[in-house]
Design a protein around this motif. Structure first.
Motif, PDB file in Angstrom:
ATOM      1  N   LEU A  39       0.881  -1.083  -0.090  1.00 42.28           N
ATOM      2  CA  LEU A  39      -0.004  -0.122  -0.124  1.00 42.28           C
ATOM      3  C   LEU A  39       0.806   1.204  -0.146  1.00 42.28           C
ATOM      4  CD1 LEU A  39      -2.784  -1.098   2.557  1.00 42.28           C
ATOM      5  CD2 LEU A  39      -3.057  -0.844  -0.062  1.00 42.28           C
ATOM      6  N   SER A  42       1.772   1.665  -3.555  1.00 36.26           N
ATOM      7  CA  SER A  42       1.012   2.030  -4.300  1.00 36.26           C
ATOM      8  C   SER A  42       0.817   3.531  -4.084  1.00 36.26           C
ATOM      9  CB  SER A  42      -0.327   1.354  -3.986  1.00 36.26           C
ATOM     10  OG  SER A  42       0.005  -0.116  -4.022  1.00 36.26           O
ATOM     11  N   GLY A  43       0.842   3.958  -3.002  1.00 38.40           N
ATOM     12  CA  GLY A  43       0.614   5.518  -2.676  1.00 38.40           C
ATOM     13  C   GLY A  43       1.613   6.198  -3.395  1.00 38.40           C
ATOM     14  N   ALA A  46       0.805   6.003  -7.230  1.00 38.94           N
ATOM     15  CA  ALA A  46      -0.235   6.821  -7.495  1.00 38.94           C
ATOM     16  C   ALA A  46       0.122   8.273  -7.294  1.00 38.94           C
ATOM     17  CB  ALA A  46      -1.843   6.350  -6.729  1.00 38.94           C
ATOM     18  N   GLY A  49       1.231   8.857 -10.607  1.00 37.44           N
ATOM     19  CA  GLY A  49       0.375   9.157 -11.619  1.00 37.44           C
ATOM     20  C   GLY A  49      -0.314  10.423 -11.594  1.00 37.44           C
ATOM     21  N   PHE A  50      -0.526  11.150 -10.338  1.00 38.22           N
ATOM     22  CA  PHE A  50      -1.416  12.322 -10.076  1.00 38.22           C
ATOM     23  C   PHE A  50      -0.588  13.569 -10.712  1.00 38.22           C
ATOM     24  CE2 PHE A  50      -1.602  16.230  -7.608  1.00 38.22           C
ATOM     25  CZ  PHE A  50      -2.985  16.379  -7.698  1.00 38.22           C
ATOM     26  N   PHE A  53      -0.583  13.033 -14.609  1.00 39.18           N
ATOM     27  CA  PHE A  53      -1.667  13.556 -15.199  1.00 39.18           C
ATOM     28  C   PHE A  53      -2.036  14.984 -15.249  1.00 39.18           C
ATOM     29  CE2 PHE A  53      -4.825   9.874 -16.535  1.00 39.18           C
ATOM     30  CZ  PHE A  53      -3.676   8.915 -16.588  1.00 39.18           C
ATOM     31  N   LYS A  54      -1.277  15.622 -14.175  1.00 36.00           N
ATOM     32  CA  LYS A  54      -1.555  16.724 -13.923  1.00 36.00           C
ATOM     33  C   LYS A  54      -0.623  17.569 -15.218  1.00 36.00           C
ATOM     34  CE  LYS A  54      -0.205  20.182 -10.175  1.00 36.00           C
ATOM     35  NZ  LYS A  54       0.244  20.208  -8.981  1.00 36.00           N
ATOM     36  N   PHE A  55       0.614  17.278 -15.282  1.00 40.54           N
ATOM     37  CA  PHE A  55       1.508  17.681 -16.493  1.00 40.54           C
ATOM     38  C   PHE A  55       1.481  16.612 -17.569  1.00 40.54           C
ATOM     39  CE2 PHE A  55       3.000  19.542 -12.347  1.00 40.54           C
ATOM     40  CZ  PHE A  55       2.701  20.946 -12.673  1.00 40.54           C
ATOM     41  N   PHE A 316       6.336  -3.182 -11.245  1.00 37.73           N
ATOM     42  CA  PHE A 316       5.188  -2.093 -11.416  1.00 37.73           C
ATOM     43  C   PHE A 316       6.102  -0.956 -11.579  1.00 37.73           C
ATOM     44  CE2 PHE A 316       2.349  -5.061  -9.714  1.00 37.73           C
ATOM     45  CZ  PHE A 316       1.201  -4.663 -10.073  1.00 37.73           C
ATOM     46  N   PHE A 318       8.779  -0.421 -13.022  1.00 35.77           N
ATOM     47  CA  PHE A 318       9.397  -0.707 -14.391  1.00 35.77           C
ATOM     48  C   PHE A 318       8.353  -0.290 -15.276  1.00 35.77           C
ATOM     49  CE2 PHE A 318       9.810  -3.588 -18.294  1.00 35.77           C
ATOM     50  CZ  PHE A 318      10.838  -2.992 -18.741  1.00 35.77           C
ATOM     51  N   THR A 319       7.114  -0.453 -15.102  1.00 36.46           N
ATOM     52  CA  THR A 319       6.052  -0.286 -16.111  1.00 36.46           C
ATOM     53  C   THR A 319       5.895   1.029 -15.970  1.00 36.46           C
ATOM     54  OG1 THR A 319       5.177  -2.388 -15.840  1.00 36.46           O
ATOM     55  CG2 THR A 319       3.510  -0.580 -16.688  1.00 36.46           C
ATOM     56  N   PHE A 320       5.627   1.760 -14.719  1.00 35.50           N
ATOM     57  CA  PHE A 320       5.089   2.912 -14.737  1.00 35.50           C
ATOM     58  C   PHE A 320       6.257   4.181 -14.933  1.00 35.50           C
ATOM     59  CE2 PHE A 320       1.709   0.703 -12.686  1.00 35.50           C
ATOM     60  CZ  PHE A 320       0.742   0.977 -13.366  1.00 35.50           C
ATOM     61  N   VAL A 324       5.333   2.983 -19.663  1.00 32.98           N
ATOM     62  CA  VAL A 324       4.286   3.810 -19.987  1.00 32.98           C
ATOM     63  C   VAL A 324       4.564   5.287 -20.329  1.00 32.98           C
ATOM     64  CG1 VAL A 324       2.012   4.819 -18.908  1.00 32.98           C
ATOM     65  CG2 VAL A 324       2.949   2.181 -18.459  1.00 32.98           C
TER      66      VAL A 324
ATOM     67  N   ASN B  60      -0.285   1.733 -23.630  1.00 37.00           N
ATOM     68  CA  ASN B  60      -0.020   1.733 -22.138  1.00 37.00           C
ATOM     69  C   ASN B  60      -1.204   0.692 -21.552  1.00 37.00           C
ATOM     70  OD1 ASN B  60       1.846   3.777 -22.538  1.00 37.00           O
ATOM     71  ND2 ASN B  60       0.652   5.354 -21.783  1.00 37.00           N
ATOM     72  N   THR B  67       1.749  -6.281 -17.123  1.00 39.27           N
ATOM     73  CA  THR B  67       2.164  -6.008 -15.649  1.00 39.27           C
ATOM     74  C   THR B  67       1.322  -6.714 -14.765  1.00 39.27           C
ATOM     75  OG1 THR B  67       3.147  -3.844 -16.359  1.00 39.27           O
ATOM     76  CG2 THR B  67       2.892  -4.396 -14.060  1.00 39.27           C
ATOM     77  N   LEU B 103      -7.801   4.768  -4.886  1.00 37.21           N
ATOM     78  CA  LEU B 103      -6.885   5.643  -4.804  1.00 37.21           C
ATOM     79  C   LEU B 103      -6.571   6.105  -6.036  1.00 37.21           C
ATOM     80  CD1 LEU B 103      -4.869   7.102  -2.735  1.00 37.21           C
ATOM     81  CD2 LEU B 103      -3.047   5.415  -3.533  1.00 37.21           C
ATOM     82  N   LEU B 108      -6.401  10.211 -10.037  1.00 31.99           N
ATOM     83  CA  LEU B 108      -6.216  10.648 -11.478  1.00 31.99           C
ATOM     84  C   LEU B 108      -7.360  11.497 -11.782  1.00 31.99           C
ATOM     85  CD1 LEU B 108      -4.876   7.150 -13.142  1.00 31.99           C
ATOM     86  CD2 LEU B 108      -3.572   8.998 -12.049  1.00 31.99           C
ATOM     87  N   ALA B 111      -6.234  14.891 -10.676  1.00 30.01           N
ATOM     88  CA  ALA B 111      -5.137  15.375 -11.641  1.00 30.01           C
ATOM     89  C   ALA B 111      -5.567  15.856 -13.064  1.00 30.01           C
ATOM     90  CB  ALA B 111      -4.130  14.316 -11.825  1.00 30.01           C
ATOM     91  N   TYR B 115      -5.184  19.578 -14.504  1.00 30.53           N
ATOM     92  CA  TYR B 115      -4.634  19.703 -16.028  1.00 30.53           C
ATOM     93  C   TYR B 115      -5.528  20.749 -16.787  1.00 30.53           C
ATOM     94  CZ  TYR B 115      -4.018  18.624 -20.694  1.00 30.53           C
ATOM     95  OH  TYR B 115      -3.889  18.673 -22.295  1.00 30.53           O
TER      96      TYR B 115
END
Lengths: 324, 127
Positions: A39, A42-43, A46, A49-50, A53-55, A316, A318-320, A324, B60, B67, B103, B108, B111, B115
């Motif tokens: 967890l 994951s935080g 995530a 990701g936030f 996605f923002k930029f 994970f 590696f992927t993110f 991606v 993606n 994954t 979460l 997302l 975000a 954006y």
């Protein structure tokens, strides 16, 4: 428990002593830790990701950042990270084989497999250190604008990235790097970049082959290339020369990219490092015959769970971070 | 305890003779999946980059699904969840999946909203 002998054993929870999950205390606690650690990671991912996605329009493209392989020159996106992933999966395999050998009480086999696991972990941590060093050092250099955005340079004829040293002019300047040995009043100061902003600006103006690349990603998923005229206008915003990466700014683009890179791969690297240390302890315990005397190798299994978890997290990351 | 190993993967499509053999089999599978990921990441097929699903490139989506496939086999065969009781397995797997999905959904969406504020709103950030 005696009272339960005569009745149906299935429903007798009053007497205690039943094991609904069929796992030992130690193993359950390891699973507790793994779930909470999962967890935590994951935080982190995530929140990565936030920010991304923002930029989303200006985020750096990983393929252009991680292009190095030790001892080789050239542009090799991702090959080295793929190699690191394979090393970690491979060391996971030797760990399962060690657990399997432990189940069969084969001490010598368990020793060999534990040793291989430790070697795999060490190679991975070393690779990550090298990756960090390359990332911090940077390769092309860039200009930061007044608004905090990064401008990179491209050769117009070949389309390749241009390093600052390819075109920056050498101008006479009085400023020298101030080091502690030159004055007793020295506390700290920002190190001078290889080229001053002026040198880069003059170099761009006098070299018609150099174009500016902004952070914005266009519809083809590539960074936007400015024309020569736009480049000359844009360079007026230049404020700083950025070489390499640190927690405050980096030459690859968005500042948060480097921050998350250091934080997430660093936290994962710390897990691998402590995993290697724990593996070494278990390795010596096997050699000393601790588990032989105890009658079971469950400790190897518990440490194995942690080791696989580290591998799982890397899949994970590696992927993110890289794919991606 | 995991003394009785379940020796089949892909829902019984492939059966192994021993636990050791199964481990090597899973390694080969994981290596192939990683190979596919890297190959796709380097070649970036045009079709998969241009087309999107739920606002994300198909490429993606493929990466994320592969994954999760890898994660499944690491957890099931290396961490031998396959051999544990289903109650333990469910407690371990569904707790994080539920929390993480929640979460990710919240962060997302937020975000994406920020954006749009940066893009169309009255905030200047690229000057």
């Amino acid at each position: 428990m005696d009272s339960t002998v005569t009745t149906s054993t299935e429903e007798s929870v009053w007497g205690g002593g039943n094991r609904p999950l069929g796992a030992s205390y130690g193993k359950l606690m390891m699973w507790f830790f793994i779930v909470s650690d999962a967890l935590t990671f994951s935080g982190f991912l995530a929140s990565y990701g936030f920010s991304r996605f923002k930029f989303i329009e200006t985020w750096p493209i990983a393929d252009e950042v991680f292009t190095h392989v030790p001892f080789f020159h050239g542009n090799f996106p991702m090959y080295y990270v793929a190699f690191m992933t394979f090393i970690l999966i491979m060391s996971s395999v030797t760990m399962v084989l060690a657990v399997d050998a432990g189940h069969k009480m084969m001490k010598n086999k368990a020793i060999i497999y534990m040793f291989l696991t430790i070697i795999g972990g060490a190679i991975f941590v070393g690779s990550q250190a090298w990756e960090w060093a390359t990332f911090i050092k940077g390769d092309y250099g860039a200009i930061e604008t007044r608004g905090g955005r990064i401008l990179q340079f491209v050769k117009a004829d070949s389309g390749e990235r241009a390093a600052l040293s390819d075109f920056a002019k050498t101008l006479p300047s009085e400023r020298v790097d101030h080091e502690s040995r030159n004055g007793v009043w020295f506390y700290q100061g920002e190190a001078l970049p290889t080229y001053s902003v002026n040198e880069v600006v003059e170099g761009l103006k006098s070299n018609p082959n150099i174009l500016i690349r902004t952070e914005t990603i266009n519809e083809e998923g590539e960074k936007t290339l400015l024309t020569r005229e736009e480049s000359l206008t844009k360079i007026k915003d230049a404020k700083l020369v950025v070489e390499g990466a640190n927690l405050i700014r980096n030459e690859y683009g968005s500042r948060l990219f480097a921050d998350f890179f250091f934080f997430i791969t660093g936290f994962h690297g710390f897990h691998v490092f402590s995993g290697v240390i724990i593996n070494i302890i278990i390795f010596f315990n096997i050699i000393l015959g601790t588990y032989e005397r105890r009658g079971h190798y469950e400790m190897v299994e518990k440490v194995g769970l942690y080791w696989h978890f580290v591998d799982l997290v890397w899949v994970f990351v590696f992927t993110f971070f890289y794919l991606v | 305890m995991a003394h009785a190993h379940k020796l089949e993967i892909f829902r019984g499509l492939i059966k192994f003779k021993s636990n050791t053999q199964k481990i090597w089999g899973v390694l080969i599978f994981l290596t192939i999946v990683t190979g596919i990921e890297v190959a796709l990441g380097i070649s970036k097929p045009h079709v998969l980059v241009v087309n999107t699903f739920l606002g994300m490139k198909l490429l993606n989506w493929i990466f994320i699904i592969l994954t999760l496939v890898k994660a499944y086999y690491i957890a099931w065969d290396f961490m031998h969840l396959r051999d544990e009781k289903s109650s333990l397995r469910r407690a371990i797997v569904w707790t994080p999946i539920f929390l993480v999905a929640y979460l990710i959904f919240i962060l997302l969406f937020e975000a994406d909203y920020i954006y749009n504020v940066f893009k169309d709103g009255y905030v200047t950030w690229n000057f």
